[in-house]
Design an enzyme around this catalytic site. Structure first.
Site, mmCIF file in Angstrom:
data_model
loop_
_atom_site.group_PDB
_atom_site.id
_atom_site.type_symbol
_atom_site.label_atom_id
_atom_site.label_comp_id
_atom_site.label_asym_id
_atom_site.label_seq_id
_atom_site.Cartn_x
_atom_site.Cartn_y
_atom_site.Cartn_z
ATOM 1 N N TYR A 182 0.838 -1.212 0.000
ATOM 2 C CA TYR A 182 0.000 0.000 0.000
ATOM 3 C C TYR A 182 0.873 1.264 0.000
ATOM 4 O O TYR A 182 2.075 1.188 -0.265
ATOM 5 C CB TYR A 182 -1.005 -0.060 1.154
ATOM 6 C CG TYR A 182 -1.946 -1.228 0.986
ATOM 7 C CD1 TYR A 182 -2.755 -1.327 -0.149
ATOM 8 C CD2 TYR A 182 -1.983 -2.269 1.900
ATOM 9 C CE1 TYR A 182 -3.591 -2.424 -0.347
ATOM 10 C CE2 TYR A 182 -2.823 -3.371 1.715
ATOM 11 C CZ TYR A 182 -3.620 -3.440 0.585
ATOM 12 O OH TYR A 182 -4.441 -4.513 0.381
ATOM 13 N N ARG A 229 3.457 -1.462 10.951
ATOM 14 C CA ARG A 229 3.541 -2.773 10.300
ATOM 15 C C ARG A 229 4.353 -2.731 9.006
ATOM 16 O O ARG A 229 4.156 -1.829 8.179
ATOM 17 C CB ARG A 229 2.121 -3.277 9.978
ATOM 18 C CG ARG A 229 2.107 -4.713 9.519
ATOM 19 C CD ARG A 229 0.711 -5.275 9.335
ATOM 20 N NE ARG A 229 0.707 -6.676 9.719
ATOM 21 C CZ ARG A 229 -0.145 -7.584 9.284
ATOM 22 N NH1 ARG A 229 -1.121 -7.250 8.468
ATOM 23 N NH2 ARG A 229 -0.066 -8.834 9.674
HETATM 24 C C1 LIG Z 1 -9.553 -11.585 5.070
HETATM 25 C C2 LIG Z 1 -8.223 -10.928 5.279
HETATM 26 C C3 LIG Z 1 -8.140 -9.546 5.367
HETATM 27 C C4 LIG Z 1 -6.921 -8.919 5.609
HETATM 28 N N1 LIG Z 1 -6.880 -7.569 5.772
HETATM 29 C C5 LIG Z 1 -5.743 -6.951 6.194
HETATM 30 C C6 LIG Z 1 -5.746 -5.593 6.579
HETATM 31 O O1 LIG Z 1 -6.768 -4.889 6.574
HETATM 32 N N2 LIG Z 1 -4.562 -5.062 6.974
HETATM 33 C C7 LIG Z 1 -3.405 -5.800 7.028
HETATM 34 O O2 LIG Z 1 -2.359 -5.267 7.392
HETATM 35 N N3 LIG Z 1 -3.396 -7.108 6.684
HETATM 36 C C8 LIG Z 1 -4.543 -7.699 6.316
HETATM 37 N N4 LIG Z 1 -4.546 -9.054 6.053
HETATM 38 C C9 LIG Z 1 -3.324 -9.842 6.298
HETATM 39 C C10 LIG Z 1 -3.351 -10.444 7.718
HETATM 40 O O3 LIG Z 1 -3.230 -9.434 8.708
HETATM 41 C C11 LIG Z 1 -2.196 -11.443 7.906
HETATM 42 O O4 LIG Z 1 -0.996 -10.781 7.644
HETATM 43 C C12 LIG Z 1 -2.311 -12.640 6.974
HETATM 44 O O5 LIG Z 1 -3.620 -13.197 7.027
HETATM 45 C C13 LIG Z 1 -1.295 -13.729 7.366
HETATM 46 O O6 LIG Z 1 -1.525 -14.168 8.691
HETATM 47 P P1 LIG Z 1 -2.250 -15.597 8.966
HETATM 48 O O7 LIG Z 1 -1.408 -16.618 8.270
HETATM 49 O O8 LIG Z 1 -2.232 -15.754 10.459
HETATM 50 O O9 LIG Z 1 -3.619 -15.518 8.393
HETATM 51 C C14 LIG Z 1 -5.747 -9.691 5.754
HETATM 52 C C15 LIG Z 1 -5.834 -11.080 5.630
HETATM 53 C C16 LIG Z 1 -7.045 -11.700 5.410
HETATM 54 C C17 LIG Z 1 -7.120 -13.206 5.333
#
Ligand SMILES: Cc1cc2nc3c(=O)[nH]c(=O)nc-3n(C[C@H](O)[C@H](O)[C@H](O)COP(=O)(O)O)c2cc1C
Length: 369
Positions: A182, A229
């Site tokens: 972003y 982040r």
């Molecule tokens: C549905 C969804 C929405 C997400 N939206 C964001 C977000 O708004 N901001 C962000 O920094 N990361 C976002 N992510 C990334 C997550 O914060 C995270 O980095 C990613 O899911 C990997 O972690 P996990 O393996 O525990 O799911 C999103 C991920 C998913 C699955």
């Protein structure tokens, strides 16, 4: 018996966390009302269900109209949105939880459909050749408009204003979303930033916008309530391409963050396989732990075992869980009782309403009753 590492408490620069399990920020597209206001019925209830997390980081919330890039995401720039969030934080606090809000600007990942046909803004006029999630579904991204110095200064102020609203809404802190391809990431990266002024060229220049935002936000609120982040090894996703300057750029940024007394630095391990990418740090926590002096939060594909291990090895202090938190509102209690996790349903990640949002069972809590 000694408590597992994830369940030990933690002092987050003055904020007491009962455990090290963090809910990662996740866009859920439930603010489907004309002003993109979060509501008690949906957002309040969703975050309240997850209040046993050591810390909740909210979904990305746009800091201005210009910052939006996904359908039905909540904002944090208007009075109505601030009032909406105030109700949400109250519900979380009443359930003994803690919540930061993620401050978001998508830059070139947006689409003219969000801006009455106007182009989205970015450091340079370079199309990420990716997809935008518009009200009419996924569409190809466009070539954005290069930000003028005035645009940049205004955007810095948008972040400061959003931070002010976040404090007004009683959040415990904010997370600056300088990750995942972003706006900030677009400034950092040489393939998305071809500027020749003080925001482009050298590493210092490409990082300047981030530090200007950080300096503006810390005028509004204590540094110890600001998290940040980064996703240093993002490649081939959201239009990001790594190059030979990527590692030195992130090393510079993380080093410079030591000048600030932040709540935490939140890092993601690579989202995809980068073993063949010569410019990629392969093990993010291991690489950045010795560089960063403050609290390190790590994320991406952690389960209970890996989460405990990364803390025990002292490679991180906190672990942020994304998808597991969608389908396990009682993630902390499941870890406590070693109860298997429920699977998430991708089909309902971004649809309106309660389905796939409020209806995941808190099995570990039921058993307690
Ligand atoms: C549905 C969804 C929405 C997400 N939206 C964001 C977000 O708004 N901001 C962000 O920094 N990361 C976002 N992510 C990334 C997550 O914060 C995270 O980095 C990613 O899911 C990997 O972690 P996990 O393996 O525990 O799911 C999103 C991920 C998913 C699955």
């Amino acid at each position: 018996m000694k408590k597992q590492a994830l369940l030990q408490d933690y002092n987050l620069n003055g904020l007491k966390l009962p455990n090290r399990v963090v809910m990662a920020p996740m866009t859920r597209s439930r603010a489907d009302n004309p002003d993109n206001v979060p509501t008690e019925e949906l957002h309040g209830e969703y975050y309240k269900q997850r209040a046993s997390a050591g810390l909740i980081i909210s979904e990305g919330s746009q800091v201005s109209k210009e910052a939006v890039g996904y359908v039905n995401t909540p904002g944090i720039y208007s009075e109505k949105q601030t009032e909406g969030w105030k109700k949400v934080t109250k519900m979380v606090h009443e359930a003994n939880g803690r919540i930061f809000i993620q401050l978001w600007h998508v830059g070139r990942m947006s689409h003219p459909d969000f801006h009455n046909g106007e182009k989205p803004v970015a450091p340079s006029a370079i199309n990420p050749e990716a997809k935008s999630f518009t009200p009419d579904g996924f569409k190809d991204t466009v070539t954005p408009k290069e930000m003028t110095i005035e645009d940049i200064k205004r955007t810095v102020q948008d972040f400061a204003n959003a931070a002010k609203n976040a404090m007004e809404a009683d959040f415990d802190g904010v997370e600056i979303h300088s990750s995942n391809g972003y706006l900030f990431h677009q400034f950092f990266n040489g393939t998305s930033n071809h500027r020749t002024d003080e925001y482009g060229g050298s590493i210092e220049n490409r990082a300047r916008f981030l530090f200007e935002v950080l300096d503006a936000v810390k005028e509004i609120m204590p540094e110890k309530k600001i998290g940040l982040r980064l996703n240093p090894s993002l490649d081939g996703i959201f239009g990001m391409k790594m190059d030979e300057e990527t590692i030195p750029t992130f090393d510079y940024i993380v080093n410079k963050l030591n000048d600030y007394d932040l709540a935490y630095l939140h890092l993601s391990e690579p989202f995809n396989d980068v073993s063949d990418v010569p410019y990629a740090v392969k093990e993010i926590a291991k690489h950045y732990r010795p560089i960063y002096n403050g609290t390190l939060m790590i994320n991406t594909a952690f389960d209970q075992e890996k989460g405990n291990k990364v803390i025990e090895n002292d490679d991180a202090d906190l672990v942020a869980y994304g998808k597991p938190y969608i389908s396990n509102p009682d993630l902390v209690e499941r870890f406590e009782k070693d109860i298997p996790l429920s699977d998430w349903d991708e089909e309902t990640f971004y649809v309106p309403g309660k389905k796939g949002y409020l209806d995941y069972e808190a099995k570990a809590r039921k058993e307690k009753v």
